[in-house]
Write a protein that holds these residues in place. Structure first.
Motif: not given
Length: 511
Positions: A227-230, A285-289, A213-221
């Motif tokens: 939890e994503c926003l947190t 949605k951090p993985g949308a890009a 959960q510390g990977f980029e993009p922030t919020g993934v996993f």
């Protein structure tokens, strides 16, 4: 009565769908992109077919074919393409306008000149397939473009995992968790199932997840939106108790219940406004890009433009129509070299299939033109004055007008697009349900009623002027539209317009 087997001969009539008829029906319902893929496959399978890439493509032969004997050509029929035989007059009929017709009295609009010059055929998209080979001599990115393709989200995460210093066991857990991430970046795998499948402890899986959960993009996993926003707020060092309370009450934020949010978070109105602005700046949605498929452009199958005298002219889009030819000279040469019955049968089947495909494509184009012309005739008010003048229309009306079956019209209008001066619309857009008129007049289109509801709501400027669904019903009834309150509510929800209570609250905050 005795029961015994016996042989009888009976004569009867019935409908039989031949393979050729099945092919014609299939071609009719294909979109332009699907049709192009189908034609490409036929060009590869049938050596007597060739794409017409010029005005006189059927009059010349490829140099390699001129040097071949009939016997050699027959041996290579499974890998070569032929030239063609459909004359230029038939091909040019696609670009002509047999559907040009008077679609009602209409004054010439000021934008007619721009609309008339807005359509150009050819050149925009290359459907010829001429530059689909492996050569690097053409004017595109070539090898560099192939090597610079964007990574998918999974590939992006795997690269980070390979540099994270995981042990062998942790690397296996990380790979399983990466496989459980969806396109939006959320983890859909259950941690208990992962631990059981890999035969490790749940604590180890959770520890690996915390590092992932510390990977980029922030919020993934993340496993949900909260939890994503947190994760993103923690990365920005903005996850204080007040913000945590706001994230835990996202349902109140969605309802715009600001008094309740101020009470829960323990902040004043200005602080709450700043907190909401921060939340809106996050990425749900951090993985949308990553790894998204490029959106395919919409290619109109027919085009409408304004002609002289206020008439609407309908023509097919030549870029969306594959133009195939059958090479009769190549067929004659190969037929002369065919010695066995199997060879002769194969050549005859290829010729019959090629001729049928060319006729089917021609019939498909003519059918699309007929349906598009009738749609334009029925909906000329929309073209002239906008969506408020869209008329109720169903498949049966169009089918009876052009002398076809409703199923045929349905296939023609599926995944087909019509380019008009007001934009590109799917043909299904012009078929709308009818809403009765309260004064006994002509029925109203459901789409025009939805547009009217949206206009009324868009006109709200202050909290006192917010219209309830009952008030909208009264306004529509006074305008001659017989509509029920539940219908108004259904249309409003379909357009994702909040209720009058929520709209009033938003306007109060804005004031």
């Amino acid at each position: 009565m005795s029961l015994s087997p016996r042989l009888e001969i009976r004569q009867g009539q019935g409908l039989v769908i031949t393979p050729q008829l099945q092919q014609a029906i299939k071609l009719l319902q294909l979109s332009s992109v699907e049709l192009e893929a189908y034609v490409e496959g036929e060009l590869e399978r049938n050596p007597l077919l060739q794409r017409d890439e010029g005005e006189h493509g059927g009059e010349t032969e490829a140099p390699e074919r001129q040097a071949e004997t009939g016997e050699v050509a027959l041996d290579r029929m499974t890998t070569e393409r032929g030239a063609a035989d459909m004359d230029a007059a038939s091909a040019d009929s696609y670009e002509a306008s047999p559907g040009e017709r008077d679609c009602g009295d209409r004054p010439v609009a000021e934008a007619s000149e721009a609309a008339g010059d807005g359509y150009q055929t050819g050149g925009a998209i290359d459907w010829s397939g001429a530059n689909k080979g492996g050569s690097f001599d053409r004017d595109d990115n070539g090898l560099e473009g192939a090597l610079q393709s964007a990574d998918t989200l999974a590939e992006h995460l795997e690269k980070q995992a390979s540099l994270a210093g995981f042990s062998t066991t942790e690397r296996a857990i990380a790979q399983v968790l990466i496989d459980g991430v969806d396109e939006a970046g959320y983890l859909r795998a259950d941690l208990d199932d992962v631990a059981e499948r890999l035969g490790c402890g749940l604590e180890l899986v959770e520890a690996v997840l915390a590092r992932l959960q510390g990977f980029e993009p922030t919020g993934v996993f993340a496993r949900d939106v909260r939890e994503c926003l947190t994760l993103q707020l923690k990365e920005q060092n903005r996850f204080d108790p007040a913000m945590a309370a706001l994230i835990e009450n996202l349902d109140l934020l969605a309802k715009r219940d600001l008094p309740a949010l101020r009470k829960v978070c323990g902040v004043d109105a200005d602080d709450l406004k700043d907190m909401i602005a921060e939340v809106r700046g996050l990425t749900p949605k951090p993985g949308a890009a990553f790894g998204g498929e490029p959106s395919a452009p919409v290619i109109p199958d027919a085009m409408v433009r304004e002609g002289p005298g206020g008439l609407w002219l309908v023509e097919l889009n030549s870029d969306a129509l594959p133009r195939l030819l059958v090479d009769q000279r190549y067929h004659a040469r190969v037929s002369a070299g065919a010695r066995g019955e199997a060879d002769k049968t194969f050549v005859a089947d290829c010729l019959a299939s090629a001729n049928w495909l060319v006729r089917s494509l021609d019939q498909r184009a003519r059918t699309i033109l007929k349906v598009a012309s009738e749609i334009v005739r029925q909906q000329d008010g929309f073209l002239a004055f906008g969506v408020e003048h869209l008329r109720p229309l169903n498949l049966k009306t169009v089918a009876e007008a052009i002398g076809m079956h409703e199923s045929t019209v349905s296939r023609v209008t599926s995944n087909k697009y019509l380019a008009t001066p007001r934009g590109v619309f799917e043909m299904k857009f012009f078929f709308t349900a009818a809403i009765s008129a309260s004064n006994g007049g002509a029925d109203h289109s459901a789409e025009s009623v939805r547009h009217r509801i949206k206009q009324l709501i868009d006109g709200e400027r202050d909290p006192e002027g917010v219209l309830s669904d009952d008030r909208i019903v009264e306004i529509l009834n006074s305008a001659g539209v017989d509509v029920a309150r539940r219908t108004v509510a259904k249309y409003r929800e379909a357009m994702r317009i909040p209720s009058s209570v929520e709209r009033r609250r938003v306007l109060k905050e804005a004031c």
